[in-house]
Design a protein around this motif. Structure first.
Motif, PDB file in Angstrom:
ATOM      1  N   ILE A  21      13.379  -1.492 -62.859  1.00  0.00           N
ATOM      2  CA  ILE A  21      13.990  -2.813 -62.712  1.00  0.00           C
ATOM      3  C   ILE A  21      14.363  -3.060 -61.255  1.00  0.00           C
ATOM      4  CG2 ILE A  21      15.800  -4.353 -63.532  1.00  0.00           C
ATOM      5  CD1 ILE A  21      13.876  -3.304 -65.714  1.00  0.00           C
ATOM      6  N   ASP A  22      13.990  -4.230 -60.746  1.00  0.00           N
ATOM      7  CA  ASP A  22      14.383  -4.618 -59.383  1.00  0.00           C
ATOM      8  C   ASP A  22      14.638  -6.115 -59.354  1.00  0.00           C
ATOM      9  OD1 ASP A  22      15.044  -4.262 -56.760  1.00  0.00           O
ATOM     10  OD2 ASP A  22      13.044  -3.679 -56.077  1.00  0.00           O
ATOM     11  N   ASP A  23      15.362  -6.562 -58.317  1.00  0.00           N
ATOM     12  CA  ASP A  23      15.660  -7.993 -58.227  1.00  0.00           C
ATOM     13  C   ASP A  23      14.508  -8.769 -57.599  1.00  0.00           C
ATOM     14  OD1 ASP A  23      17.753  -8.024 -55.250  1.00  0.00           O
ATOM     15  OD2 ASP A  23      16.232  -6.595 -55.891  1.00  0.00           O
ATOM     16  N   VAL A  24      13.999  -8.328 -56.441  1.00  0.00           N
ATOM     17  CA  VAL A  24      12.905  -9.037 -55.776  1.00  0.00           C
ATOM     18  C   VAL A  24      11.807  -8.047 -55.406  1.00  0.00           C
ATOM     19  CG1 VAL A  24      12.226 -10.497 -53.836  1.00  0.00           C
ATOM     20  CG2 VAL A  24      14.498 -10.755 -54.842  1.00  0.00           C
ATOM     21  N   LEU A  25      10.586  -8.393 -55.754  1.00  0.00           N
ATOM     22  CA  LEU A  25       9.406  -7.618 -55.369  1.00  0.00           C
ATOM     23  C   LEU A  25       8.706  -8.381 -54.259  1.00  0.00           C
ATOM     24  CD1 LEU A  25       8.390  -4.942 -56.694  1.00  0.00           C
ATOM     25  CD2 LEU A  25       6.641  -6.324 -57.828  1.00  0.00           C
ATOM     26  N   THR A  26       8.516  -7.737 -53.105  1.00  0.00           N
ATOM     27  CA  THR A  26       7.870  -8.410 -51.974  1.00  0.00           C
ATOM     28  C   THR A  26       6.430  -7.935 -51.815  1.00  0.00           C
ATOM     29  OG1 THR A  26      10.012  -8.610 -50.869  1.00  0.00           O
ATOM     30  CG2 THR A  26       8.069  -8.952 -49.517  1.00  0.00           C
ATOM     31  N   THR A  27       6.238  -6.717 -51.340  1.00  0.00           N
ATOM     32  CA  THR A  27       4.890  -6.164 -51.240  1.00  0.00           C
ATOM     33  C   THR A  27       4.612  -5.130 -52.329  1.00  0.00           C
ATOM     34  OG1 THR A  27       5.592  -4.375 -49.760  1.00  0.00           O
ATOM     35  CG2 THR A  27       4.931  -6.468 -48.738  1.00  0.00           C
ATOM     36  N   GLY A  28       5.657  -4.673 -53.001  1.00  0.00           N
ATOM     37  CA  GLY A  28       5.491  -3.622 -53.997  1.00  0.00           C
ATOM     38  C   GLY A  28       5.582  -2.221 -53.419  1.00  0.00           C
ATOM     39  N   ALA A  29       5.897  -2.104 -52.118  1.00  0.00           N
ATOM     40  CA  ALA A  29       5.940  -0.798 -51.463  1.00  0.00           C
ATOM     41  C   ALA A  29       7.054   0.079 -52.033  1.00  0.00           C
ATOM     42  CB  ALA A  29       6.123  -0.967 -49.961  1.00  0.00           C
ATOM     43  N   THR A  30       8.235  -0.507 -52.249  1.00  0.00           N
ATOM     44  CA  THR A  30       9.349   0.261 -52.803  1.00  0.00           C
ATOM     45  C   THR A  30       9.032   0.714 -54.223  1.00  0.00           C
ATOM     46  OG1 THR A  30      10.998  -0.882 -51.446  1.00  0.00           O
ATOM     47  CG2 THR A  30      11.782   0.175 -53.462  1.00  0.00           C
ATOM     48  N   ALA A  31       8.497  -0.187 -55.041  1.00  0.00           N
ATOM     49  CA  ALA A  31       8.132   0.169 -56.411  1.00  0.00           C
ATOM     50  C   ALA A  31       7.075   1.255 -56.434  1.00  0.00           C
ATOM     51  CB  ALA A  31       7.638  -1.070 -57.154  1.00  0.00           C
ATOM     52  N   ASP A  32       6.135   1.210 -55.511  1.00  0.00           N
ATOM     53  CA  ASP A  32       5.078   2.230 -55.421  1.00  0.00           C
ATOM     54  C   ASP A  32       5.682   3.596 -55.102  1.00  0.00           C
ATOM     55  OD1 ASP A  32       2.704   3.580 -55.206  1.00  0.00           O
ATOM     56  OD2 ASP A  32       1.993   2.527 -53.427  1.00  0.00           O
ATOM     57  N   ALA A  33       6.565   3.639 -54.104  1.00  0.00           N
ATOM     58  CA  ALA A  33       7.178   4.911 -53.707  1.00  0.00           C
ATOM     59  C   ALA A  33       8.041   5.481 -54.828  1.00  0.00           C
ATOM     60  CB  ALA A  33       8.013   4.711 -52.444  1.00  0.00           C
ATOM     61  N   VAL A  34       8.794   4.619 -55.489  1.00  0.00           N
ATOM     62  CA  VAL A  34       9.685   5.058 -56.560  1.00  0.00           C
ATOM     63  C   VAL A  34       8.883   5.507 -57.785  1.00  0.00           C
ATOM     64  CG1 VAL A  34      11.363   4.217 -58.238  1.00  0.00           C
ATOM     65  CG2 VAL A  34      11.684   3.725 -55.814  1.00  0.00           C
ATOM     66  N   GLY A  94      10.083  -8.724 -42.553  1.00  0.00           N
ATOM     67  CA  GLY A  94       9.138  -8.920 -41.467  1.00  0.00           C
ATOM     68  C   GLY A  94       8.146  -7.787 -41.289  1.00  0.00           C
ATOM     69  N   GLN A  95       8.296  -6.698 -42.045  1.00  0.00           N
ATOM     70  CA  GLN A  95       7.399  -5.557 -41.930  1.00  0.00           C
ATOM     71  C   GLN A  95       6.130  -5.790 -42.757  1.00  0.00           C
ATOM     72  OE1 GLN A  95       7.905  -2.891 -39.983  1.00  0.00           O
ATOM     73  NE2 GLN A  95       9.918  -3.566 -39.312  1.00  0.00           N
ATOM     74  N   HIS A  96       5.015  -5.202 -42.295  1.00  0.00           N
ATOM     75  CA  HIS A  96       3.762  -5.293 -43.032  1.00  0.00           C
ATOM     76  C   HIS A  96       3.768  -4.317 -44.200  1.00  0.00           C
ATOM     77  CE1 HIS A  96       2.023  -7.989 -40.071  1.00  0.00           C
ATOM     78  NE2 HIS A  96       2.364  -7.146 -39.102  1.00  0.00           N
ATOM     79  N   ARG A  97       2.783  -4.458 -45.098  1.00  0.00           N
ATOM     80  CA  ARG A  97       2.710  -3.645 -46.311  1.00  0.00           C
ATOM     81  C   ARG A  97       2.669  -2.151 -45.992  1.00  0.00           C
ATOM     82  NH1 ARG A  97       0.584  -4.575 -51.622  1.00  0.00           N
ATOM     83  NH2 ARG A  97       0.158  -6.718 -50.987  1.00  0.00           N
ATOM     84  N   ALA A  98       1.802  -1.728 -45.053  1.00  0.00           N
ATOM     85  CA  ALA A  98       1.671  -0.312 -44.736  1.00  0.00           C
ATOM     86  C   ALA A  98       2.968   0.249 -44.162  1.00  0.00           C
ATOM     87  CB  ALA A  98       0.525  -0.103 -43.749  1.00  0.00           C
TER      88      ALA A  98
END
Length: 272
Positions: free
Chosen positions: A218-231, A189-193
């Motif tokens: 490698i990840d299971d689900v990509l939603t906004t890409g925020a986690t992938a960006d930080a990592v 429910g959180q926005h991208r920022a």
């Protein structure tokens, strides 16, 4: 005259063997037609996944226009989405295996919310047969660490389970110590920022030397890409030259409808 008790017991066990074999699952060497498709219930034949028929595999793998950098599904034929054009993420490219929609979303929730470990094995096995084009240039794989509370409750990290299957098939090492997780904040429910700000607070660098390496996250689900960006930012701070993302599924943008054929088991949206 009564026989030896030991001989009588062995004879009883031998008499039970045919019945035990008849109740067992067909061997892995048996024909795929012995199994039923998990989506349409037809016989599984010419199947890569092992749990879907060939037709259902093609339906679920129908290609859609997607951003070449973040993998976001697009309604047009542009090469990159507006987010990547305006604020490019730290990772360089994304390879998405499936859209996150019924029935894929149902299977993943079975794995993550109901601890159905076998679904990760099935989906990971199928995913491993469809690697990104750059797989031969990749030096190592990295998975997104999970919060210790979720890992304790589930008994596993979904991203790691998938990563291990991909690494095994493509003979790539896994960098288990490249990332550390501090904690976890619910992001649904959180926005991208907001997601990006939270993600940057949840991970730490592993302080490894990754100089010049081409890594695949490698990840299971990509939603906004925020986690992938930080990592990916942390991996590049450790010296990685290229960071790609290989995700099992990608969530469509809000309001975007996926033209999936009306086919298969027809899971209700409450289970999607």
């Amino acid at each position: 005259m009564a026989g030896n008790p030991q001989q009588q017991q062995q004879k009883q066990q031998q008499n039970q063997l045919p019945r035990q074999r008849s109740l067992s699952r067909p061997s892995a060497a048996g024909p795929l037609s012995d199994f039923r498709c998990e989506w349409c219930q037809s016989s599984v034949s010419k199947s890569i996944s092992g749990f879907l028929c060939h037709h259902c595999e093609e339906v679920l793998r129908t290609p859609y226009p997607a951003c070449s950098q973040c993998g976001e599904l697009l309604n047009n034929n542009e090469r990159r989405c507006q987010h990547c054009q305006q604020t490019p993420p730290a990772f360089d490219y994304t390879h998405i295996f499936l859209p996150y929609q019924t029935p894929v979303s149902h299977w993943l929730r079975q794995a993550k919310d109901r601890r159905r470990y076998e679904w990760l094995l099935r989906l990971g096995h199928w995913m491993a047969h469809h690697p990104p084009a750059a797989i031969t240039q990749v030096d190592a794989l990295v998975y997104v660490p999970s919060d210790w509370r979720k890992r304790l409750w589930r008994g596993f990290n979904p991203a790691r389970i998938i990563c291990e299957q991909l690494a095994s098939r493509h003979h790539k090492p896994i960098l288990h110590q490249a990332l550390r997780r501090r904690g976890s904040t619910p992001q649904r429910g959180q926005h991208r920022a907001s997601r990006l700000q939270q993600a940057r607070q949840q991970f730490d660098s592993g302080q490894q030397s990754l100089h010049g390496m081409h890594l695949l996250l490698i990840d299971d689900v990509l939603t906004t890409g925020a986690t992938a960006d930080a990592v990916a930012t942390l991996l590049k701070q450790q010296g990685a030259a290229i960071v790609g993302v290989w995700a099992l599924a990608r969530t469509p943008p809000p309001g975007m409808t996926m033209p999936l054929a009306l086919h298969g088991c027809g899971l209700p949206e409450s289970q999607a």
